[in-house]
Scaffold this active site. Structure first.
Site, short mmCIF file in Angstrom:
data_model
loop_
_atom_site.label_atom_id
_atom_site.label_comp_id
_atom_site.label_asym_id
_atom_site.label_seq_id
_atom_site.Cartn_x
_atom_site.Cartn_y
_atom_site.Cartn_z
N GLU A 43 57.80 75.45 -4.40
CA GLU A 43 58.87 75.92 -5.29
C GLU A 43 58.75 75.11 -6.58
O GLU A 43 58.93 73.89 -6.59
CB GLU A 43 60.23 75.69 -4.63
CG GLU A 43 61.35 76.25 -5.47
CD GLU A 43 62.13 77.37 -4.81
OE1 GLU A 43 61.55 78.10 -3.98
OE2 GLU A 43 63.31 77.49 -5.12
N CYS A 64 65.52 73.47 -11.48
CA CYS A 64 64.57 74.56 -11.70
C CYS A 64 65.29 75.87 -11.91
O CYS A 64 64.82 76.74 -12.61
CB CYS A 64 63.54 74.64 -10.57
SG CYS A 64 64.26 74.37 -8.97
#
Ligand code: ADP
Length: 475
Positions: A233, A267
């Site tokens: 990720e 993120c």
């Protein structure tokens, strides 16, 4: 002894002082620890899902018992308090959720009959013995445990190497492992930086990595060389879209939160905003004073306001994005300048207008509390702008639900919040995968995310007594 990551120090982001040495293992110690975890994993797997769920609930209680120490260690490394408390709470919630649902999810299916007479299949699931977790500095505890918990529920042992920038929480976390020895047997905690992370990969059976695209690529290559799966990720450049007729009472505070929580160091942060021309000016005039009022948490750590930049490298990245934007005509209507206060670097929530896609702030990951706002006129135009990115993590759309959903289905990103922003930060139940350079691997959210941690095995059983028709004929 091959000592890894020697001489690395940990910086306190509020004082700017390197006040703690990193304590990375030697290669030999790492080999020893991973062998011990691997040996203990067998018993953990054999104990079965119901027993593991019960132990995970005891671990939850230990986390709750040490929650103040955990939050304090996280606060020292990150310079913010609110998000540190949230990290502990989300980890406790994760333990509750997985303990409650894992037993049912791991229920091995009963014998399946097949189309072939006499042949049946007995399926089972086989956890990866040892999962390596390499995690980043922005949410040190949350992102260390988000994959570790379902891995443990599935029957794996895990070894966690958090970022060298934020390792302080390992000390109170180690106390929880002492409180629940059965967890302590299958969870390893190590400090270290890149050398330690690289040395860990050949010693595990699956790696879960959260971090930058650049390092993610190196991790994926290392994993491929060792023939182990990697669940990655990585970064994001999440857009928020405000459609004509959107409720600004939700869009303005929602986007402000989604873009500045954890000082934008997430993120799934909103990093660019597209507002329909009919609402653009009102949006800017409402979000600018709200951003200014939010401010920074200096000098009062406990007060309102966002924290300092956690990673020293980020200070220059953010400054370069601002400089580039100003040079190309961007205008700040709130914040806009990095301030150095007592050794910490703080950027007040910043609103930029007059922006376009020639600017880094609209195309590269900033990882800071900056909200660049751009005007659009048509759905086609905004869709093209939203997808004009190398990333595909998540997005947000505010507006009439039907129209928002139609646009959402065309955005190349795994999670699209409708009439909210960055919902995956607080709700982990929607299955989603990362698109483009934002990552690779199975869904990290939703019930199916546990499937990343085991392989399927089937016994193919033939109960016939005669010869199979496809065998060589008898001579
Ligand atoms: P950031 O945390 O800024 O996103 P990175 O992506 O470089 O930065 O770091 C994420 C994690 O990856 C950290 O735990 C870091 O120590 C680790 N790491 C850095 N380099 C490597 C490498 N070559 N192999 C494995 N892990 C690494």
């Amino acid at each position: 002894m091959t000592q890894l990551d020697q001489g690395v120090h940990v910086r306190n982001p509020r004082t700017g002082m390197n006040d703690r040495a990193l304590d990375a293992p030697s290669h030999e110690e790492l080999v020893k620890l991973t062998s011990r975890l691997r040996a203990n994993q067998k018993r953990w797997q054999d104990a079965g899902p119901a027993h593991r769920a019960e132990v995970l609930l005891r671990w939850r209680d230990a986390l709750i018992a040490h929650k103040d120490e955990l939050a304090q260690a996280l606060t020292e490394d990150t310079g913010r308090r609110t998000e540190s408390n949230i990290e502990v709470q989300v980890s406790v919630d994760g333990l509750n959720r997985w303990a409650n649902q894992a037993v049912e999810l791991l229920d091995e299916e009963t014998i399946q009959h097949t189309t072939m007479p006499g042949v049946s299949v007995a399926p089972s699931i086989r956890p990866y013995p040892l999962v390596g977790i390499i995690s980043p500095w922005n949410f040190p505890l949350l992102l260390a445990l988000i994959d570790a918990i379902p891995a443990l529920a599935a029957g794996c042992a895990v070894i966690i190497k958090p970022s060298e920038i934020t390792p302080r929480f390992l000390e109170p976390l180690a106390k929880t492992l002492i409180d629940v020895p059965e967890i302590g047997e299958v969870v390893g905690l190590i400090e270290g930086a890149g050398e330690t992370g690289a040395a860990l990969i050949p010693l595990v059976d699956l790696v879960c990595f959260t971090g930058s695209v650049e390092t993610g690529r190196i991790v994926a290559e290392n994993a491929a060389r060792n023939f182990i799966p990697a669940s990655l990720e990585l970064g994001g450049k999440d857009p928020a879209i405000v459609l004509p007729g959107a409720n600004l009472d939700r869009a303005v505070p929602g986007i402000l939160w989604g873009a500045t929580a954890n000082s934008g160091q997430s993120c799934l942060s909103i990093e660019r905003v597209y507002v329909h021309e009919s609402l653009h000016d009102e949006f800017v005039s409402r979000i600018s004073p709200m951003a200014a009022a939010l401010g920074v948490n200096f000098p009062d750590l406990e007060g309102r306001g966002i924290g300092p930049m956690i990673a020293e490298d980020q200070i220059a990245t953010i400054a370069s994005h601002l400089e580039d934007a100003y040079a190309k005509g961007a205008i700040a209507t709130a914040g806009g300048e990095m301030k150095f206060l007592d050794g910490g670097a703080y950027l007040e929530p910043t609103i930029l207008t007059n922006v376009n896609h020639s600017m880094k702030v609209m195309t590269e990951e900033t990882f800071g509390p900056i909200i660049p706002v751009m005007k659009f006129t048509s759905d086609e135009e905004v869709l093209a702008l939203a997808n004009d990115t190398i990333y595909g993590l998540s997005a947000a759309i505010f507006g009439e639900e039907g129209r928002a959903k139609k646009i959402g289905r065309q955005i190349d990103a795994g999670a699209v919040s409708i009439n909210d922003a960055a919902l995956t930060g607080v709700m982990h139940e929607g299955e989603k995968q990362a698109f483009k350079l934002s990552g690779i691997g199975g869904s990290r959210m939703g019930k199916i995310s546990i499937r990343r941690f085991y392989r399927r095995q089937s016994l193919l059983i033939n109960s016939s007594t005669g010869r199979d028709p496809w065998w060589w004929p008898e001579s």
